[in-house]
Design a protein around this motif. Structure first.
Motif, PDB file in Angstrom:
ATOM      1  N   TRP A  31       0.814  -1.208   0.000  1.00 14.30           N
ATOM      2  CA  TRP A  31       0.000   0.000   0.000  1.00 14.30           C
ATOM      3  C   TRP A  31       0.852   1.264   0.000  1.00 14.30           C
ATOM      4  N   ILE A  34       1.695   1.828  -3.647  1.00 11.49           N
ATOM      5  CA  ILE A  34       0.534   2.279  -4.415  1.00 11.49           C
ATOM      6  C   ILE A  34       0.229   3.737  -4.116  1.00 11.49           C
ATOM      7  N   GLN A  48       2.942  -1.011 -12.009  1.00  7.00           N
ATOM      8  CA  GLN A  48       2.583   0.230 -11.336  1.00  7.00           C
ATOM      9  C   GLN A  48       1.075   0.375 -11.406  1.00  7.00           C
ATOM     10  N   ILE A  49       0.453   0.639 -10.255  1.00  5.61           N
ATOM     11  CA  ILE A  49      -0.981   0.900 -10.236  1.00  5.61           C
ATOM     12  C   ILE A  49      -1.144   2.403 -10.188  1.00  5.61           C
ATOM     13  N   ARG A  50      -1.744   2.936 -11.224  1.00  4.00           N
ATOM     14  CA  ARG A  50      -1.915   4.384 -11.338  1.00  4.00           C
ATOM     15  C   ARG A  50      -3.392   4.706 -11.485  1.00  4.00           C
ATOM     16  N   PRO A  51      -4.031   5.199 -10.418  1.00  2.00           N
ATOM     17  CA  PRO A  51      -5.446   5.580 -10.525  1.00  2.00           C
ATOM     18  C   PRO A  51      -5.641   6.678 -11.571  1.00  2.00           C
ATOM     19  N   ASP A  79      -7.692   1.758 -12.407  1.00  2.00           N
ATOM     20  CA  ASP A  79      -8.659   1.728 -11.313  1.00  2.00           C
ATOM     21  C   ASP A  79      -9.204   0.330 -11.028  1.00  2.00           C
ATOM     22  N   LEU A  82      -6.939  -1.516  -8.771  1.00  2.00           N
ATOM     23  CA  LEU A  82      -7.014  -0.956  -7.425  1.00  2.00           C
ATOM     24  C   LEU A  82      -8.264  -1.449  -6.699  1.00  2.00           C
ATOM     25  N   ALA A  85      -7.648  -4.977  -5.594  1.00  2.00           N
ATOM     26  CA  ALA A  85      -6.758  -4.963  -4.424  1.00  2.00           C
ATOM     27  C   ALA A  85      -7.544  -4.609  -3.165  1.00  2.00           C
ATOM     28  N   TYR A  86      -8.412  -3.604  -3.244  1.00  2.00           N
ATOM     29  CA  TYR A  86      -9.249  -3.243  -2.093  1.00  2.00           C
ATOM     30  C   TYR A  86     -10.127  -4.424  -1.670  1.00  2.00           C
TER      31      TYR A  86
END
Length: 102
Positions: A31, A34, A48-51, A79, A82, A85-86
């Protein structure tokens, strides 16, 4: 001592706390990366997680001069990753909650 009695509640609690430490560390590392948009994974297959927020869109572009075929192996997730992941962390927290409650 009775052979069928098992471990004491104190021993179970200590084992649980020791067993959860690696997962807490991994959660923190995941986290924290992120949150700042850092990549994680191996160098050749980093992710890479990019919102899709405006601030995150301005950070960097992947690929050489906009050519996505020359991305140097990095994958950028959005998104939907993400949200998954949540969800997975919510399931994990729920599992820990059930274990602590029972």
């Amino acid at each position: 001592a009775d052979a069928g009695a098992g471990l004491s509640p104190l021993a179970n609690t200590i084992i649980f706390i020791i067993g959860i430490i690696p997962f807490l560390w991994a959660t923190y590392e995941f986290w924290s990366r992120i949150a700042v948009g850092s990549s994680f994974g191996t160098g050749q297959d980093s992710i890479q997680i990019r919102p899709s927020s405006d601030a995150m869109k301005k950070l960097t572009t992947i690929g050489k001069d906009g050519d996505l075929k020359k991305s140097r192996g990095q994958q950028v997730l959005g998104d939907d990753a993400l949200l998954v992941a949540y969800f997975l962390f919510a399931v994990a927290i729920g599992s820990v909650g059930i274990a602590v409650y029972s």
